[in-house]
Design a protein around this motif. Structure first.
Motif, short mmCIF file in Angstrom:
data_model
loop_
_atom_site.label_atom_id
_atom_site.label_comp_id
_atom_site.label_asym_id
_atom_site.label_seq_id
_atom_site.Cartn_x
_atom_site.Cartn_y
_atom_site.Cartn_z
N LEU A 82 0.82 -1.21 0.00
CA LEU A 82 0.00 0.00 0.00
C LEU A 82 0.86 1.26 0.00
CD1 LEU A 82 -2.73 -1.09 2.57
CD2 LEU A 82 -2.94 -0.96 0.08
N TRP A 83 2.08 1.17 0.50
CA TRP A 83 3.02 2.28 0.51
C TRP A 83 4.43 1.70 0.38
CZ3 TRP A 83 -0.07 1.25 4.83
CH2 TRP A 83 0.56 0.65 5.90
N PRO A 84 5.40 2.53 0.03
CA PRO A 84 6.78 2.02 -0.08
C PRO A 84 7.28 1.46 1.24
CG PRO A 84 6.60 4.22 -1.04
CD PRO A 84 5.30 3.94 -0.35
N VAL A 85 7.96 0.33 1.16
CA VAL A 85 8.50 -0.31 2.36
C VAL A 85 10.02 -0.36 2.29
CG1 VAL A 85 6.47 -1.76 2.77
CG2 VAL A 85 8.30 -2.61 1.34
N TYR A 114 7.51 -11.33 12.07
CA TYR A 114 8.28 -10.09 11.99
C TYR A 114 8.02 -9.21 13.22
CZ TYR A 114 10.37 -5.87 10.19
OH TYR A 114 11.16 -4.76 10.03
N ILE A 115 6.76 -9.12 13.61
CA ILE A 115 6.41 -8.31 14.79
C ILE A 115 7.10 -8.86 16.04
CG2 ILE A 115 4.51 -7.72 16.35
CD1 ILE A 115 2.70 -7.67 13.86
N ASN A 116 7.09 -10.18 16.20
CA ASN A 116 7.67 -10.79 17.39
C ASN A 116 9.20 -10.73 17.40
OD1 ASN A 116 5.18 -11.44 18.47
ND2 ASN A 116 5.11 -13.40 17.39
N GLN A 117 9.83 -10.75 16.23
CA GLN A 117 11.28 -10.77 16.17
C GLN A 117 11.91 -9.38 16.05
OE1 GLN A 117 12.22 -13.35 12.92
NE2 GLN A 117 11.43 -15.16 13.95
N ARG A 118 11.20 -8.45 15.45
CA ARG A 118 11.80 -7.15 15.17
C ARG A 118 11.07 -6.02 15.87
NH1 ARG A 118 16.85 -7.22 13.24
NH2 ARG A 118 17.06 -8.94 11.81
N ASP A 119 10.27 -5.32 15.09
CA ASP A 119 9.63 -4.10 15.55
C ASP A 119 8.14 -4.20 15.27
OD1 ASP A 119 9.07 -1.57 16.37
OD2 ASP A 119 10.25 -0.55 14.84
N SER A 120 7.33 -3.70 16.16
CA SER A 120 5.89 -3.79 15.96
C SER A 120 5.32 -2.58 15.22
CB SER A 120 5.18 -3.96 17.30
OG SER A 120 5.42 -2.84 18.12
N ASP A 121 6.16 -1.75 14.67
CA ASP A 121 5.70 -0.57 13.93
C ASP A 121 4.98 -1.01 12.65
OD1 ASP A 121 5.26 1.90 12.84
OD2 ASP A 121 7.37 2.34 12.44
N PRO A 122 3.68 -0.76 12.55
CA PRO A 122 2.91 -1.20 11.38
C PRO A 122 3.39 -0.59 10.07
CG PRO A 122 1.43 -0.43 13.09
CD PRO A 122 2.81 -0.13 13.54
N PHE A 123 4.12 0.50 10.14
CA PHE A 123 4.65 1.10 8.91
C PHE A 123 5.59 0.13 8.20
CE2 PHE A 123 7.80 3.59 6.60
CZ PHE A 123 6.98 4.32 5.76
#
Length: 116
Positions: free
Chosen positions: A25-28, A61-70
């Motif tokens: 939906l946006w650049p990642v 990914y959320i559990n291993q890294r960062d929970s930032d939805p961006f």
């Protein structure tokens, strides 16, 4: 059409014959994409459907890294969500291979029994 955005891409790929798509939906960031994509394909290869595969990859990914939805929230699935590997098809192939192997062994043994 102005403002169609991602719907324009998904519609174009659908008309071109794509059964399902995962779009952003946006650049990642490349790092987030590089971590999510292999996990997504791992889950697909283990028989998960596409929606469950992307969900599990996002949760990992959320559990291993960062929970930032961006970082992980832009990945969306359009189209067919069926798994790539169908369990019924695998079962049929295994049973067919087993039956053909047994028949092959029986034919082989009956052919050599003539010489003894």
């Amino acid at each position: 059409i102005q403002g169609s955005g991602i719907l324009g891409f998904s519609r174009a790929f659908s008309f071109a014959g794509a059964k399902s798509l995962i779009l952003n939906l946006w650049p990642v960031r490349d790092q987030a994409s590089a971590e999510l994509t292999p996990q997504f394909y791992d889950y697909l290869n283990h028989g998960y459907d596409k929606a469950e595969s992307i969900r599990e990859a996002k949760l990992n990914y959320i559990n291993q890294r960062d929970s930032d939805p961006f970082l992980w929230g832009s990945f969306v699935l359009y189209g067919n969500t069926a798994p790539l590997i169908e369990e019924e098809q695998n079962y049929f192939m295994i049973v067919s291979f087993t039956i053909l192997s047994i028949l092959g062994i029986l034919l082989f043994l009956s052919y050599f029994r003539r010489f003894f």
